[in-house]
Motif scaffolding. Structure first.
Motif, PDB file in Angstrom:
ATOM      1  N   SER A  51      47.087 139.450  -1.307  1.00 46.32           N
ATOM      2  CA  SER A  51      49.307 139.405  -1.316  1.00 46.32           C
ATOM      3  C   SER A  51      50.263 138.859  -0.501  1.00 46.32           C
ATOM      4  O   SER A  51      51.042 138.752  -0.686  1.00 46.32           O
ATOM      5  CB  SER A  51      48.926 140.805  -0.818  1.00 46.32           C
ATOM      6  OG  SER A  51      48.574 140.860   0.247  1.00 46.32           O
TER       7      SER A  51
ATOM      8  N   SER B 100      48.380 144.915   4.630  1.00 44.46           N
ATOM      9  CA  SER B 100      48.549 146.939   4.012  1.00 44.46           C
ATOM     10  C   SER B 100      49.637 146.576   3.252  1.00 44.46           C
ATOM     11  O   SER B 100      50.005 148.279   3.264  1.00 44.46           O
ATOM     12  CB  SER B 100      49.185 146.818   6.408  1.00 44.46           C
ATOM     13  OG  SER B 100      49.890 145.849   5.606  1.00 44.46           O
ATOM     14  N   ARG B 101      49.680 146.238   2.796  1.00 40.50           N
ATOM     15  CA  ARG B 101      50.766 146.064   2.006  1.00 40.50           C
ATOM     16  C   ARG B 101      50.346 146.414   0.997  1.00 40.50           C
ATOM     17  O   ARG B 101      50.384 146.030  -0.440  1.00 40.50           O
ATOM     18  CB  ARG B 101      51.369 144.623   1.926  1.00 40.50           C
ATOM     19  CG  ARG B 101      52.722 144.467   2.721  1.00 40.50           C
ATOM     20  CD  ARG B 101      53.838 143.044   2.291  1.00 40.50           C
ATOM     21  NE  ARG B 101      53.025 141.296   1.971  1.00 40.50           N
ATOM     22  CZ  ARG B 101      53.119 140.591   1.781  1.00 40.50           C
ATOM     23  NH1 ARG B 101      54.235 140.722   0.843  1.00 40.50           N
ATOM     24  NH2 ARG B 101      52.109 139.864   1.503  1.00 40.50           N
TER      25      ARG B 101
ATOM     26  N   GLU C  48      41.600 129.875  10.774  1.00 38.38           N
ATOM     27  CA  GLU C  48      41.465 131.160  12.490  1.00 38.38           C
ATOM     28  C   GLU C  48      39.720 130.667  12.503  1.00 38.38           C
ATOM     29  O   GLU C  48      39.373 131.303  13.881  1.00 38.38           O
ATOM     30  CB  GLU C  48      42.010 131.605  12.460  1.00 38.38           C
ATOM     31  CG  GLU C  48      43.925 131.203  12.504  1.00 38.38           C
ATOM     32  CD  GLU C  48      43.825 131.507  11.396  1.00 38.38           C
ATOM     33  OE1 GLU C  48      44.077 131.355  10.282  1.00 38.38           O
ATOM     34  OE2 GLU C  48      45.852 132.087  11.180  1.00 38.38           O
TER      35      GLU C  48
HETATM   36  P1  NDP Z   1      50.216 135.579   4.087  1.00 35.26           P
HETATM   37  O1  NDP Z   1      51.171 135.942   5.552  1.00 35.26           O
HETATM   38  O2  NDP Z   1      51.432 134.474   3.632  1.00 35.26           O
HETATM   39  O3  NDP Z   1      49.568 136.014   3.906  1.00 35.26           O
HETATM   40  C1  NDP Z   1      48.299 136.813   4.639  1.00 35.26           C
HETATM   41  C2  NDP Z   1      46.856 137.909   3.826  1.00 35.26           C
HETATM   42  O4  NDP Z   1      46.161 138.088   4.548  1.00 35.26           O
HETATM   43  C3  NDP Z   1      48.045 138.801   2.910  1.00 35.26           C
HETATM   44  O5  NDP Z   1      47.432 139.223   1.705  1.00 35.26           O
HETATM   45  C4  NDP Z   1      47.686 140.267   4.157  1.00 35.26           C
HETATM   46  O6  NDP Z   1      48.145 141.009   3.715  1.00 35.26           O
HETATM   47  C5  NDP Z   1      46.276 139.823   4.617  1.00 35.26           C
HETATM   48  N1  NDP Z   1      45.995 140.098   6.192  1.00 35.26           N
HETATM   49  C6  NDP Z   1      46.369 140.499   7.407  1.00 35.26           C
HETATM   50  N2  NDP Z   1      45.986 141.133   7.885  1.00 35.26           N
HETATM   51  C7  NDP Z   1      44.924 141.202   7.446  1.00 35.26           C
HETATM   52  C8  NDP Z   1      43.839 142.257   8.346  1.00 35.26           C
HETATM   53  N3  NDP Z   1      42.923 142.603   8.506  1.00 35.26           N
HETATM   54  N4  NDP Z   1      42.800 142.455   6.948  1.00 35.26           N
HETATM   55  C9  NDP Z   1      42.256 141.361   5.422  1.00 35.26           C
HETATM   56  N5  NDP Z   1      43.697 141.316   4.680  1.00 35.26           N
HETATM   57  C10 NDP Z   1      44.714 141.459   6.180  1.00 35.26           C
HETATM   58  O7  NDP Z   1      49.629 134.006   5.187  1.00 35.26           O
HETATM   59  P2  NDP Z   1      49.083 132.789   3.556  1.00 35.26           P
HETATM   60  O8  NDP Z   1      49.214 133.173   2.572  1.00 35.26           O
HETATM   61  O9  NDP Z   1      50.620 131.750   4.209  1.00 35.26           O
HETATM   62  O10 NDP Z   1      48.072 132.507   4.748  1.00 35.26           O
HETATM   63  C11 NDP Z   1      46.687 132.659   4.723  1.00 35.26           C
HETATM   64  C12 NDP Z   1      45.562 131.838   5.422  1.00 35.26           C
HETATM   65  O11 NDP Z   1      45.429 130.604   4.920  1.00 35.26           O
HETATM   66  C13 NDP Z   1      46.031 131.562   6.512  1.00 35.26           C
HETATM   67  O12 NDP Z   1      45.226 131.248   7.434  1.00 35.26           O
HETATM   68  C14 NDP Z   1      46.639 130.617   6.947  1.00 35.26           C
HETATM   69  O13 NDP Z   1      46.078 129.100   7.756  1.00 35.26           O
HETATM   70  C15 NDP Z   1      46.192 129.502   5.907  1.00 35.26           C
HETATM   71  N6  NDP Z   1      46.549 128.191   5.101  1.00 35.26           N
HETATM   72  C16 NDP Z   1      47.763 128.813   4.359  1.00 35.26           C
HETATM   73  C17 NDP Z   1      48.809 127.918   3.579  1.00 35.26           C
HETATM   74  C18 NDP Z   1      49.648 127.853   3.049  1.00 35.26           C
HETATM   75  O14 NDP Z   1      50.588 126.733   2.157  1.00 35.26           O
HETATM   76  N7  NDP Z   1      50.475 128.939   3.318  1.00 35.26           N
HETATM   77  C19 NDP Z   1      48.023 126.395   3.541  1.00 35.26           C
HETATM   78  C20 NDP Z   1      46.569 126.356   4.291  1.00 35.26           C
HETATM   79  C21 NDP Z   1      46.259 127.451   5.153  1.00 35.26           C
HETATM   80  P3  NDP Z   1      49.188 142.217   4.065  1.00 35.26           P
HETATM   81  O15 NDP Z   1      50.292 141.082   2.321  1.00 35.26           O
HETATM   82  O16 NDP Z   1      49.127 143.966   2.931  1.00 35.26           O
HETATM   83  O17 NDP Z   1      49.276 142.162   4.762  1.00 35.26           O
END
Ligand code: NDP
Ligand code: MG
Length: 386
Positions: free
Chosen positions: A14, A41-42, A128
């Motif tokens: 998500s 959680s979404r 991470e």
């Molecule tokens: P977002 O905040 O947009 O999305 C995070 C995702 O993780 C959501 O689907 C969220 O679900 C889910 N999530 C949160 N907590 C949990 C949990 N406890 N268990 C399982 N799923 C969980 O983050 P990004 O997409 O921006 O980033 C994701 C990863 O990618 C990070 O590590 C970031 O550093 C890395 N990254 C991101 C980039 C980018 O362009 N966005 C570029 C390079 C690296 P929910 O929606 O339900 O909260």
């Protein structure tokens, strides 16, 4: 099996990376199929994505949301599950070939470990995981058949530059940084910045946590650590350079002085597709880069005075052990507090420093040590905020 679509588990479906991954999967049904979708959680977003992509299984980490998930999806024949254990089991399923780790923060560690133990290939977005437990993951990978393909744009760039090269001829990895929204701000002005200011990233549209990490440049510190574990290069051979246009995604310098770079628009679709394809290229770039649109590409040294978090990469790599795990945990707590405007911008660095001073060091942590360190560091950082 050869002509079957590759079966993908998207953990963090998500989020920003997750939804872009699903757009690629949806546009290439002949190549990819999403068999597992997971979110934090979404639940509404996970249901919406599941209705569109019809995975075999949808998992929600937040167990209190399971009833809603199950009610919406079970009548359609989509299995559901909840909790961290279910997430770890989901990535090991027989109908999963590749796991996209797109969750944010420490939550990526356990499912990534499970996927490596199950010999699944990994498209790694969750940096991470390598920050917290790089040496542990490195050991696991050496005993597993799973291969890791970087999604992070800088690491994808380096991976592309290293293709066909002799790794012993690498002099330096040069990781580019946009410099974030405060690149040109004075320290006094940065000190007063609020979450809304820090969330205005000049080039990239990303999740909130990584956007704040970009503003503090903690993201670049994490990427230096990530590069060390992905490419096995000594930390002294990894440098960061600020490149405000975010067109050069990173570079590799070789011993003969040659520097190779990978260029592209700031769009995560390319590195995600490259990782999904195991370093094969999709032949339909949505937005080709027009170099004539950029009259200049500039590079400057990062300023660790205004962005002290950058210096934490060297500290974490020099110290080793559980040091980076402490930094990551304190950073997650501090960033969450900053996002609610509960602490000032430089409070993020202060909380990390004070947590580092407090938490006991472990030289060669095992998995349980990482879990304990993460818990303790989060608890201590939270008390500093309260
Ligand atoms: P977002 O905040 O947009 O999305 C995070 C995702 O993780 C959501 O689907 C969220 O679900 C889910 N999530 C949160 N907590 C949990 C949990 N406890 N268990 C399982 N799923 C969980 O983050 P990004 O997409 O921006 O980033 C994701 C990863 O990618 C990070 O590590 C970031 O550093 C890395 N990254 C991101 C980039 C980018 O362009 N966005 C570029 C390079 C690296 P929910 O929606 O339900 O909260
Ligand atoms: Mg990056």
């Amino acid at each position: 099996m050869l002509d079957q679509p590759k079966r993908i588990a998207v953990i963090g479906a998500s989020g920003s990376i997750g939804t872009q991954t699903l757009e690629i999967i949806g546009s290439h049904p002949e190549k990819y199929r999403a068999t597992v979708l997971a979110a934090g959680s979404r639940v509404d977003k996970l249901i919406e994505l599941s209705l569109r992509h019809r995975p075999a299984l949808a998992v929600i980490a937040d167990e209190s949301k399971h009833a809603a998930l199950s009610e919406a999806l079970r009548p359609l024949g989509i299995s559901t599950a909840a909790g961290e254990k279910a997430l770890c089991e989901a990535v090991c399923r027989d109908d999963v070939d590749t796991v996209v780790t797109a969750t944010v923060g420490y939550s990526g560690l356990a499912p990534t470990i499970a996927a490596i133990r199950a010999d699944k290939d990994i498209a790694l977005a969750n940096k991470e995981t390598l920050v917290v437990a790089g040496s542990y993951i490195d050991r696991l990978l050496s005993r597993s058949r799973s291969k890791v393909y970087p999604v992070d744009s800088e690491h994808s760039a380096i991976y592309q530059c290293l293709a066909g090269e002799d790794r012993s001829k690498v002099r330096r990895l040069i990781i580019t940084a946009s410099g974030g929204p405060f690149r040109t701000w004075e320290r006094e002005r940065i000190a007063l910045a609020k979450a809304a200011d820090a969330l205005k990233h000049p080039n990239w549209s990303m999740g909130a946590k990584i956007t704040i990490d970009s503003a503090t440049m903690m993201n670049k510190a994490f990427e230096i650590i990530e590069a060390k574990w992905l490419f096995g290069v000594h930390s002294q051979k990894i440098t960061a350079v600020v490149h405000p246009q975010s067109i050069v995604h990173s570079m590799v310098e070789f011993v003969d002085g040659a520097i190779k770079a990978q260029l592209g628009l700031p769009d995560m679709k390319l590195p995600i597709a490259y990782a999904l394809g195991e370093a094969a290229r999709l032949d339909d770039a949505e937005k080709p880069l027009s170099l004539s649109d950029f009259t200049s590409l500039t590079f400057e040294a990062p300023d660790a005075g205004r962005f002290p978090c950058l210096s934490l990469a060297a500290k974490a790599l020099d110290e080793g052990g559980n040091c980076a795990c402490i930094i990551n945990a304190a950073n997650e707590i501090a960033v969450a507090a900053f996002l609610k405007d509960r602490i000032p911008f430089y409070g993020i660095y202060d909380i990390i420093e004070r947590t580092l001073d407090h938490i006991e060091r472990i030289e060669s942590p095992d998995y349980e040590d990482y879990v304990a360190t993460n818990d303790e560091a989060r608890r201590y950082a939270s008390t500093l905020i309260n």
